[in-house]
Design a protein around this motif. Structure first.
Motif, mmCIF file in Angstrom:
data_model
loop_
_atom_site.group_PDB
_atom_site.id
_atom_site.type_symbol
_atom_site.label_atom_id
_atom_site.label_comp_id
_atom_site.label_asym_id
_atom_site.label_seq_id
_atom_site.Cartn_x
_atom_site.Cartn_y
_atom_site.Cartn_z
ATOM 1 N N PRO A 277 0.836 -1.204 0.000
ATOM 2 C CA PRO A 277 0.000 0.000 0.000
ATOM 3 C C PRO A 277 0.869 1.251 0.000
ATOM 4 O O PRO A 277 1.926 1.280 0.642
ATOM 5 N N SER A 278 0.432 2.274 -0.705
ATOM 6 C CA SER A 278 1.192 3.525 -0.779
ATOM 7 C C SER A 278 0.829 4.433 0.388
ATOM 8 O O SER A 278 0.190 5.467 0.239
ATOM 9 N N ILE A 279 1.253 4.000 1.557
ATOM 10 C CA ILE A 279 1.048 4.811 2.744
ATOM 11 C C ILE A 279 2.417 5.205 3.306
ATOM 12 O O ILE A 279 3.412 4.550 3.039
ATOM 13 N N LYS A 280 2.440 6.277 4.066
ATOM 14 C CA LYS A 280 3.695 6.732 4.644
ATOM 15 C C LYS A 280 3.991 5.907 5.897
ATOM 16 O O LYS A 280 3.758 6.342 7.025
ATOM 17 N N TRP A 281 4.467 4.721 5.657
ATOM 18 C CA TRP A 281 4.803 3.833 6.768
ATOM 19 C C TRP A 281 5.807 2.805 6.288
ATOM 20 O O TRP A 281 5.614 2.164 5.263
ATOM 21 N N ASN A 282 6.892 2.665 7.006
ATOM 22 C CA ASN A 282 7.935 1.713 6.635
ATOM 23 C C ASN A 282 8.604 1.185 7.901
ATOM 24 O O ASN A 282 8.116 1.426 9.020
#
Length: 365
Positions: A277-282
């Motif tokens: 998913p293209s979310i700001k989380w890594n």
């Protein structure tokens, strides 16, 4: 004569070519595998790289000097760090000595594994209850029970295991699960005829493995003809050992499926394409979340260690660098660009490092 010629080829920089070659000797009719020996420019590059990223084992005592009086927290990747990279992702088993060393560390310091695998798979491999687990590159975290309200409250729930131990589940990509399930089904259907391809369900991301498709491997055959005592004539044959069309077809399928889901993107790992998913989380965000929930959000008395081998671990390395605390340690047997400060050669070095760390914790208690 043959040995002298091989040595000359090494000196001329063809060692890599010969390392997996066959020498055909028409006189005897025998085929022999050549084991490389002699100077290695790759080794020289690695030694040079170590000057910028010193071995964490050799530097252990120096690294631990500022640790006195601070809370050590340990973060690790799984594949390639706690277990070696293997051909079959389902057989990436942790050795008993590694499990024992990790358990010793976890009994002394808060310890978490942050992996691209699903959280349940990592736990099935590790089987330790004193470790926190973050799967799907940090999008599925089982962490400590919250002591304070967290700003991502809507993504987390408090729970208990069978033994009554409390923990918190944090999943910032919950809304993407229906789309992930659809993509997973489509990818498995469309890739089933590509020999060697393996689509892995990692809960909040999908991993498409192509290690067995082997699109880029070349096999070289060297035929030697003895023309005179003064020299030899060499002819190289380059042969494709696998079907590049299979890999291209696999990649095309992944991009085709991905094109219907604009809220997702693809990243690449070691012989794997991953849809996320293209979310700001890594992994870096997961590291910060765990530090915060452990009570070290603004603490100067914490010393985090992060050990990882993957590109995705670089996000965690950068967090430690930005915070100016702790030790990012890359696990790599080859020189590579990294934000890590220290290095370990492979998972066997990781085992030795964990043993050192556990012993340090025991003697410093």
């Amino acid at each position: 004569m043959v040995k002298q010629s091989i040595w000359w080829l090494y000196r001329m920089g063809l060692k890599k070519l010969l390392s997996k070659s066959q020498i055909v000797q028409p006189i005897s009719g025998k085929i022999q595998e050549v084991e490389p020996s002699g100077p290695d420019t790759e080794d020289e590059k690695y030694i040079s790289w170590l000057k910028e990223h010193p071995c964490a084992l050799a530097s252990f005592h120096q690294m631990m000097k500022p640790a006195k009086g601070k809370q050590i927290v340990v973060f690790l990747d799984y594949d390639g760090t706690l277990s070696p990279i293997v051909n079959d992702p389902n057989r990436a088993f942790m050795t008993d000595p590694m499990r024992s060393a990790l358990n010793d560390v976890a009994r002394r310091f808060p310890t978490a594994i942050i992996s691209g695998r699903s959280r349940d798979k990592v736990y099935a491999f590790v089987k330790l209850d004193d470790v926190y687990y973050a799967g799907s590159h940090g999008m599925d975290i089982m962490g400590p029970p919250l002591q304070v309200k967290y700003h991502h409250d809507k993504y987390q729930i408090n729970a208990q295991d069978e033994k009554g131990k409390e923990f918190t589940i944090f999943q910032p990509a919950q809304e993407y699960l229906p789309s992930i399930e659809k993509m997973l089904k489509e990818l498995k259907t469309r890739t089933c005829n590509i020999t060697g391809a393996f689509v892995e369900d990692n809960r909040f991301c999908i991993s498409v493995h192509y290690r067995h498709v082997l699109e880029e491997v070349l096999k070289h055959t060297i035929t030697w003809y003895f023309l005179s005592e003064k020299g030899i004539y060499i002819r190289l044959h380059e042969v494709r050992s696998s079907n590049i069309q299979d890999y291209e077809a696999l990649e095309q399928i992944v991009w085709s499926v991905l094109s219907d889901y604009p809220c997702f993107h693809m990243t690449r790992g070691k012989k794997v394409m991953e849809i996320r998913p293209s979310i700001k989380w890594n992994k870096g965000d997961a590291l910060e979340y765990l530090l915060d929930t452990l009570g070290f959000s603004n603490s100067s008395n914490v010393l985090p260690f992060y050990l990882g081998d993957d590109k995705t671990d670089e996000d965690a390395f950068k967090v430690l660098k930005r915070r100016g605390l702790g030790y990012p340690i890359v696990v790599s047997s080859v020189p590579r660009e990294t934000s890590a400060s220290y290095s370990l050669h492979d998972s066997s070095d990781v085992l030795s490092f964990l043993i050192h760390l556990a012993r340090w914790g025991e003697t410093s208690a």
